[in-house]
Design a protein around this motif. Structure first.
Motif, mmCIF file in Angstrom:
data_model
loop_
_atom_site.group_PDB
_atom_site.id
_atom_site.type_symbol
_atom_site.label_atom_id
_atom_site.label_comp_id
_atom_site.label_asym_id
_atom_site.label_seq_id
_atom_site.Cartn_x
_atom_site.Cartn_y
_atom_site.Cartn_z
ATOM 1 N N LEU A 32 0.814 -1.217 0.000
ATOM 2 C CA LEU A 32 0.000 0.000 0.000
ATOM 3 C C LEU A 32 0.847 1.267 0.000
ATOM 4 O O LEU A 32 0.572 2.198 -0.766
ATOM 5 N N LYS A 33 1.839 1.351 0.859
ATOM 6 C CA LYS A 33 2.642 2.571 0.938
ATOM 7 C C LYS A 33 3.336 2.853 -0.385
ATOM 8 O O LYS A 33 3.391 4.009 -0.843
ATOM 9 N N THR A 34 3.860 1.817 -1.013
ATOM 10 C CA THR A 34 4.523 1.993 -2.310
ATOM 11 C C THR A 34 3.525 2.464 -3.359
ATOM 12 O O THR A 34 3.815 3.375 -4.156
ATOM 13 N N GLN A 71 0.824 9.469 -5.661
ATOM 14 C CA GLN A 71 0.793 10.824 -5.110
ATOM 15 C C GLN A 71 2.067 11.619 -5.356
ATOM 16 O O GLN A 71 1.997 12.817 -5.660
ATOM 17 N N ASP A 72 3.223 10.963 -5.239
ATOM 18 C CA ASP A 72 4.485 11.702 -5.303
ATOM 19 C C ASP A 72 5.238 11.546 -6.620
ATOM 20 O O ASP A 72 5.973 12.455 -7.022
ATOM 21 N N VAL A 73 5.091 10.394 -7.268
ATOM 22 C CA VAL A 73 5.820 10.159 -8.513
ATOM 23 C C VAL A 73 4.969 10.568 -9.721
ATOM 24 O O VAL A 73 5.362 11.431 -10.511
ATOM 25 N N LEU A 74 3.803 9.976 -9.862
ATOM 26 C CA LEU A 74 2.934 10.311 -10.991
ATOM 27 C C LEU A 74 2.164 11.608 -10.753
ATOM 28 O O LEU A 74 1.762 12.263 -11.706
ATOM 29 N N ARG A 75 1.948 11.947 -9.475
ATOM 30 C CA ARG A 75 1.090 13.099 -9.128
ATOM 31 C C ARG A 75 -0.242 12.994 -9.875
ATOM 32 O O ARG A 75 -0.671 13.920 -10.576
ATOM 33 N N LEU A 76 -0.880 11.855 -9.690
ATOM 34 C CA LEU A 76 -2.098 11.523 -10.419
ATOM 35 C C LEU A 76 -3.184 12.566 -10.201
ATOM 36 O O LEU A 76 -3.429 13.013 -9.080
ATOM 37 N N GLN A 77 -3.843 12.939 -11.292
ATOM 38 C CA GLN A 77 -4.928 13.909 -11.263
ATOM 39 C C GLN A 77 -6.244 13.235 -11.672
ATOM 40 O O GLN A 77 -6.232 12.233 -12.400
ATOM 41 N N PRO A 78 -7.380 13.782 -11.235
ATOM 42 C CA PRO A 78 -8.667 13.200 -11.634
ATOM 43 C C PRO A 78 -8.880 13.174 -13.143
ATOM 44 O O PRO A 78 -9.696 12.392 -13.643
ATOM 45 N N THR A 79 -8.173 14.012 -13.865
ATOM 46 C CA THR A 79 -8.298 14.022 -15.328
ATOM 47 C C THR A 79 -7.465 12.931 -15.993
ATOM 48 O O THR A 79 -7.628 12.663 -17.185
ATOM 49 N N ASP A 80 -6.538 12.314 -15.237
ATOM 50 C CA ASP A 80 -5.744 11.202 -15.760
ATOM 51 C C ASP A 80 -6.566 9.915 -15.726
ATOM 52 O O ASP A 80 -7.617 9.852 -15.099
ATOM 53 N N HIS A 81 -6.068 8.893 -16.400
ATOM 54 C CA HIS A 81 -6.730 7.581 -16.363
ATOM 55 C C HIS A 81 -5.688 6.543 -15.956
ATOM 56 O O HIS A 81 -4.657 6.398 -16.608
ATOM 57 N N LEU A 82 -5.981 5.847 -14.876
ATOM 58 C CA LEU A 82 -5.069 4.838 -14.345
ATOM 59 C C LEU A 82 -5.610 3.449 -14.620
ATOM 60 O O LEU A 82 -6.738 3.125 -14.263
ATOM 61 N N TYR A 83 -4.794 2.631 -15.272
ATOM 62 C CA TYR A 83 -5.132 1.239 -15.553
ATOM 63 C C TYR A 83 -4.311 0.346 -14.629
ATOM 64 O O TYR A 83 -3.074 0.364 -14.658
ATOM 65 N N LEU A 84 -4.995 -0.431 -13.793
ATOM 66 C CA LEU A 84 -4.343 -1.353 -12.866
ATOM 67 C C LEU A 84 -4.562 -2.775 -13.373
ATOM 68 O O LEU A 84 -5.700 -3.193 -13.582
#
Length: 232
Positions: free
Chosen positions: A13-15, A21-34
């Motif tokens: 979880l921490k990774t 939050q710190d590397v990608l600085r993900l924004q709500p306008t981005d799309h994340l595929y897991l």
């Protein structure tokens, strides 16, 4: 807006949080595929799922696929605990993390989430899956579910993939291998850098791929120390 893909979080979880939050600085306008395998082996399987729920509630765009470790949860309920091939130590760690003594006791919220996860996503420029495709089939998209979540052997061909690139995880590979695959114009990219295996010097990193630029983002495991084999 950017599109990112990452895979095989395995309870780290921490990774996972630090990457977003710190590397990608993900924004709500981005799309994340897991690409699956959110649970088992690492220290906080439940926390990973709850963080995904939190992101969804906060309006982030996520597409989550099912991995073989996620499928284990469903198999344990439908087929019995004998279907869970985890080591006794890994099984106990996951159950303790959820605060239960059997997989059947894991709250329906988590089981329903896993049950509703797709196994394959086809984009205009990518095919996303946890493990891989059956390239012996005339129609790749008709690959059986077991292969989609479990295969460790595949031979991607540009002729069958066409203009799309296959992105997957499931089988940990060193950083240099991922970087080499990423520079190929066609074929497949395995993004599993073995984040959970922090004791193995070849692995122990979470890797995220920018699907628009092909840029790779790396983060060493932030959750250690916890009990884990070097590699099993």
């Amino acid at each position: 807006m950017a599109r990112y893909a990452l895979t095989d979080i395995h309870g780290c979880l921490k990774t996972f949080k630090t990457m977003l939050q710190d590397v990608l600085r993900l924004q709500p306008t981005d799309h994340l595929y897991l690409l699956g395998d959110y649970i088992n082996k690492g220290p906080d399987s439940k926390g990973v799922l709850e963080y995904i729920f939190e992101l969804q509630r906060n309006g982030f765009q996520l597409t989550c696929l099912r991995g073989n470790h996620d499928q284990l949860l469903l198999d344990a309920v439908s087929k019995g605990e004998q279907a869970v091939w985890l080591s006794g130590e890994d099984k106990a760690k996951t159950l303790e993390n959820f605060g239960v003594t059997s997989f059947a006791e894991i709250p329906e919220l988590y089981r329903t989430f896993v049950q509703n996860l797709p196994l394959l996503v086809v984009l205009e420029d990518y095919v996303l899956v946890h493990a891989g495709l059956n390239f012996s089939r005339p129609n790749l998209l008709a690959t059986d579910n077991h292969t989609l979540m479990n295969t460790k052997r595949q031979q991607p061909t540009a002729a069958k993939m066409g203009h799309r690139l296959l992105v997957h995880g499931h089988l940990p590979v060193p950083q240099k291998t991922i970087e080499r695959l990423c520079h190929k114009p066609k074929g497949a990219i395995n993004l599993d850098a073995g984040c959970v295996y922090y004791k193995n010097e070849e692995f122990g990193k979470l890797c995220a791929l920018n699907l628009d630029t092909r840029e790779l983002h790396w983060l060493p495991n932030q959750d250690a120390p916890y009990a884990i084999k070097v590699k099993d």
